[in-house]
Scaffold this motif. Structure first.
Motif, mmCIF file in Angstrom:
data_model
loop_
_atom_site.group_PDB
_atom_site.id
_atom_site.type_symbol
_atom_site.label_atom_id
_atom_site.label_comp_id
_atom_site.label_asym_id
_atom_site.label_seq_id
_atom_site.Cartn_x
_atom_site.Cartn_y
_atom_site.Cartn_z
ATOM 1 N N VAL A 126 -1.508 -97.890 -33.281
ATOM 2 C CA VAL A 126 -0.753 -99.123 -33.035
ATOM 3 C C VAL A 126 -0.378 -99.793 -34.377
ATOM 4 C CG1 VAL A 126 -0.860 -101.405 -31.929
ATOM 5 C CG2 VAL A 126 -1.811 -99.400 -30.783
ATOM 6 N N GLY A 127 -1.330 -99.767 -35.321
ATOM 7 C CA GLY A 127 -1.052 -100.352 -36.644
ATOM 8 C C GLY A 127 0.123 -99.673 -37.314
ATOM 9 N N LYS A 128 0.194 -98.361 -37.179
ATOM 10 C CA LYS A 128 1.307 -97.608 -37.770
ATOM 11 C C LYS A 128 2.621 -97.934 -37.055
ATOM 12 C CE LYS A 128 2.518 -92.979 -39.297
ATOM 13 N NZ LYS A 128 2.182 -91.563 -39.274
ATOM 14 N N GLY A 129 2.543 -98.096 -35.745
ATOM 15 C CA GLY A 129 3.741 -98.463 -34.968
ATOM 16 C C GLY A 129 4.279 -99.818 -35.407
ATOM 17 N N ILE A 130 3.366 -100.742 -35.699
ATOM 18 C CA ILE A 130 3.798 -102.080 -36.159
ATOM 19 C C ILE A 130 4.486 -101.958 -37.523
ATOM 20 C CG2 ILE A 130 2.962 -104.348 -36.939
ATOM 21 C CD1 ILE A 130 0.685 -104.046 -34.845
ATOM 22 N N TYR A 131 3.877 -101.191 -38.408
ATOM 23 C CA TYR A 131 4.444 -100.970 -39.749
ATOM 24 C C TYR A 131 5.875 -100.435 -39.634
ATOM 25 C CZ TYR A 131 4.964 -98.144 -44.079
ATOM 26 O OH TYR A 131 5.417 -97.542 -45.220
ATOM 27 N N LYS A 132 6.051 -99.421 -38.802
ATOM 28 C CA LYS A 132 7.392 -98.815 -38.645
ATOM 29 C C LYS A 132 8.374 -99.807 -38.031
ATOM 30 C CE LYS A 132 6.363 -93.903 -38.084
ATOM 31 N NZ LYS A 132 6.291 -92.821 -37.087
ATOM 32 N N ALA A 133 7.909 -100.562 -37.019
ATOM 33 C CA ALA A 133 8.800 -101.528 -36.354
ATOM 34 C C ALA A 133 9.224 -102.625 -37.329
ATOM 35 C CB ALA A 133 8.092 -102.133 -35.144
ATOM 36 N N MET A 134 8.297 -103.035 -38.193
ATOM 37 C CA MET A 134 8.647 -104.073 -39.185
ATOM 38 C C MET A 134 9.647 -103.535 -40.196
ATOM 39 S SD MET A 134 4.983 -106.010 -39.792
ATOM 40 C CE MET A 134 5.598 -107.242 -40.951
ATOM 41 N N LEU A 135 9.480 -102.310 -40.623
ATOM 42 C CA LEU A 135 10.414 -101.737 -41.600
ATOM 43 C C LEU A 135 11.811 -101.565 -41.004
ATOM 44 C CD1 LEU A 135 8.304 -99.004 -43.474
ATOM 45 C CD2 LEU A 135 8.853 -101.326 -44.213
ATOM 46 N N SER A 136 11.849 -101.203 -39.719
ATOM 47 C CA SER A 136 13.159 -100.954 -39.099
ATOM 48 C C SER A 136 13.773 -102.228 -38.512
ATOM 49 C CB SER A 136 13.033 -99.893 -38.000
ATOM 50 O OG SER A 136 12.257 -100.411 -36.930
ATOM 51 N N GLY A 137 12.951 -103.269 -38.350
ATOM 52 C CA GLY A 137 13.460 -104.508 -37.759
ATOM 53 C C GLY A 137 13.723 -104.379 -36.273
ATOM 54 N N LYS A 138 12.996 -103.477 -35.614
ATOM 55 C CA LYS A 138 13.161 -103.254 -34.171
ATOM 56 C C LYS A 138 12.874 -104.541 -33.393
ATOM 57 C CE LYS A 138 11.637 -99.792 -30.877
ATOM 58 N NZ LYS A 138 10.898 -98.553 -30.715
ATOM 59 N N ALA A 139 13.635 -104.795 -32.338
ATOM 60 C CA ALA A 139 13.452 -106.049 -31.594
ATOM 61 C C ALA A 139 12.123 -106.062 -30.814
ATOM 62 C CB ALA A 139 14.628 -106.262 -30.648
ATOM 63 N N VAL A 140 11.924 -105.044 -30.004
ATOM 64 C CA VAL A 140 10.710 -104.994 -29.169
ATOM 65 C C VAL A 140 10.083 -103.612 -29.299
ATOM 66 C CG1 VAL A 140 9.772 -105.197 -26.828
ATOM 67 C CG2 VAL A 140 11.717 -106.625 -27.513
ATOM 68 N N ALA A 141 8.811 -103.582 -29.690
ATOM 69 C CA ALA A 141 8.122 -102.291 -29.833
ATOM 70 C C ALA A 141 6.949 -102.233 -28.862
ATOM 71 C CB ALA A 141 7.630 -102.119 -31.266
ATOM 72 N N TYR A 142 7.076 -101.398 -27.826
ATOM 73 C CA TYR A 142 5.920 -101.094 -26.966
ATOM 74 C C TYR A 142 5.098 -100.059 -27.714
ATOM 75 C CZ TYR A 142 7.837 -103.470 -22.856
ATOM 76 O OH TYR A 142 8.311 -104.418 -21.973
ATOM 77 N N LEU A 143 3.781 -100.292 -27.804
ATOM 78 C CA LEU A 143 2.929 -99.381 -28.574
ATOM 79 C C LEU A 143 1.670 -98.990 -27.805
ATOM 80 C CD1 LEU A 143 3.262 -101.107 -32.069
ATOM 81 C CD2 LEU A 143 4.304 -98.964 -31.338
ATOM 82 N N PRO A 144 1.386 -97.705 -27.663
ATOM 83 C CA PRO A 144 2.310 -96.596 -27.863
ATOM 84 C C PRO A 144 3.533 -96.714 -26.939
ATOM 85 C CG PRO A 144 0.047 -95.804 -27.647
ATOM 86 C CD PRO A 144 0.038 -97.260 -27.268
#
Ligand SMILES: NC(=O)c1ccc[n+]([C@@H]2O[C@H](COP(=O)([O-])OP(=O)(O)OC[C@H]3O[C@@H](n4cnc5c(N)ncnc54)[C@H](OP(=O)(O)O)[C@@H]3O)[C@@H](O)[C@H]2O)c1
Length: 245
Positions: free
Chosen positions: A204-222
């Motif tokens: 989940v931590g990695k998913g947050i990192y990627k979502a922040m870098l890409s500026g994704k609006a909504v990230a369901y994780l996993p």
């Protein structure tokens, strides 16, 4: 080099995100309410990666300190590029629903303090015309369930707030990232029986990192939680009421 402030930085999930930013050499300003745990997190990260880390002890319920803390982070790091808001508590639904003061406290921690911090960040980044505000909400905010609706409603409030904030920031160059984890194996859920749906904090931590870098609006994780919640939201109310969820 980016400058990132993280609230709830000692959380199992946020620590994993902080490590990835530290690996990239970003400067970190870590906030949580226990200085001993913050020191341990800082020392652990610095033993692995070469970067600059400041720590600051604050209870998110100290609303009067929110602006002061931002000012301190901006002054210490020489500006801010991103903010991650990760603190939270998972209350016992039955005990909480019977005590008005507990309901208010849970809302203040999981919703009001988050909205306060995100608003201060938004006003700062809007003037800069760049930045990223990421907040850990939850899939629990997608639909009220009898077993968890106080926590769920607080997270739902955060999700709706962020949706509106993202709308406001559309033309400001500021990304607003709503993180919706499903069940994650952390101290918060240590008392719950585990199932295959539980994810590791590192995932989940990695998913947050990627979502922040890409500026994704909504990230369901996993990511499979997007489908699960789509189905859960589709269940008609008259059936949902009969389900012991
Ligand atoms: N674990 C899950 O299944 C799950 C699922 C969806 C969303 N989330 C969300 O993910 C985020 C991180 O949770 P986690 O699972 O990593 O749990 P965690 O390890 O228990 O982290 C929660 C953090 O919030 C801090 N905190 C609690 N109350 C605070 C307050 N009043 N002021 C400042 N800090 C406070 C805690 O500090 P102390 O330890 O010192 O109390 C702890 O560092 C939370 O927002 C949570 O709601 C978790």
């Amino acid at each position: 080099m980016k400058k990132i402030m993280i609230f709830g930085a000692a959380s199992a999930i946020a620590q994993e995100t902080a490590k990835l930013f530290a690996r990239d050499g970003e400067n970190l300003f870590l906030v949580d309410m226990n200085i001993g745990r913050l020191e341990a997190v800082r020392d652990d990260i610095l033993s692995r990666f070469k970067t600059k880390i400041e720590i600051y002890e604050m209870n998110a319920l100290d609303f009067d300190k929110h602006q002061e803390l931002f000012d301190k982070a901006i002054q210490t790091l020489g500006g801010l590029d991103a903010v991650l808001i990760a603190h939270g508590t998972l209350p016992d639904q039955i005990k909480t629903q019977e005590a008005q003061e507990m309901i208010i406290r849970e809302f203040n921690i999981n919703c009001v303090s988050v909205i306060s911090l995100a608003s201060i960040a938004a006003n700062y980044f809007e003037k800069k015309k760049e930045g990223c505000i990421a907040v850990i909400s939850s899939v629990a905010g997608d639909r009220g369930r009898q077993s968890n609706y106080i926590y769920g409603a607080a997270k739902g409030g955060v999700t709706t707030f962020l949706q509106g904030l993202r709308n406001r920031m559309t033309h400001s160059g500021v990304s607003v990232v709503t993180i919706k984890p499903g069940m994650v194996d952390t101290p918060m859920t240590a008392h719950l029986p585990k199932s295959p749906l539980f994810a590791k904090p590192g995932v989940v931590g990695k998913g947050i990192y990627k979502a922040m870098l890409s500026g994704k609006a909504v990230a369901y994780l996993p990511g499979y939680w997007r489908l699960i919640m789509f189905i859960i939201k589709m269940i008609p109310e008259w059936i949902f009421k009969k389900m012991k969820l």
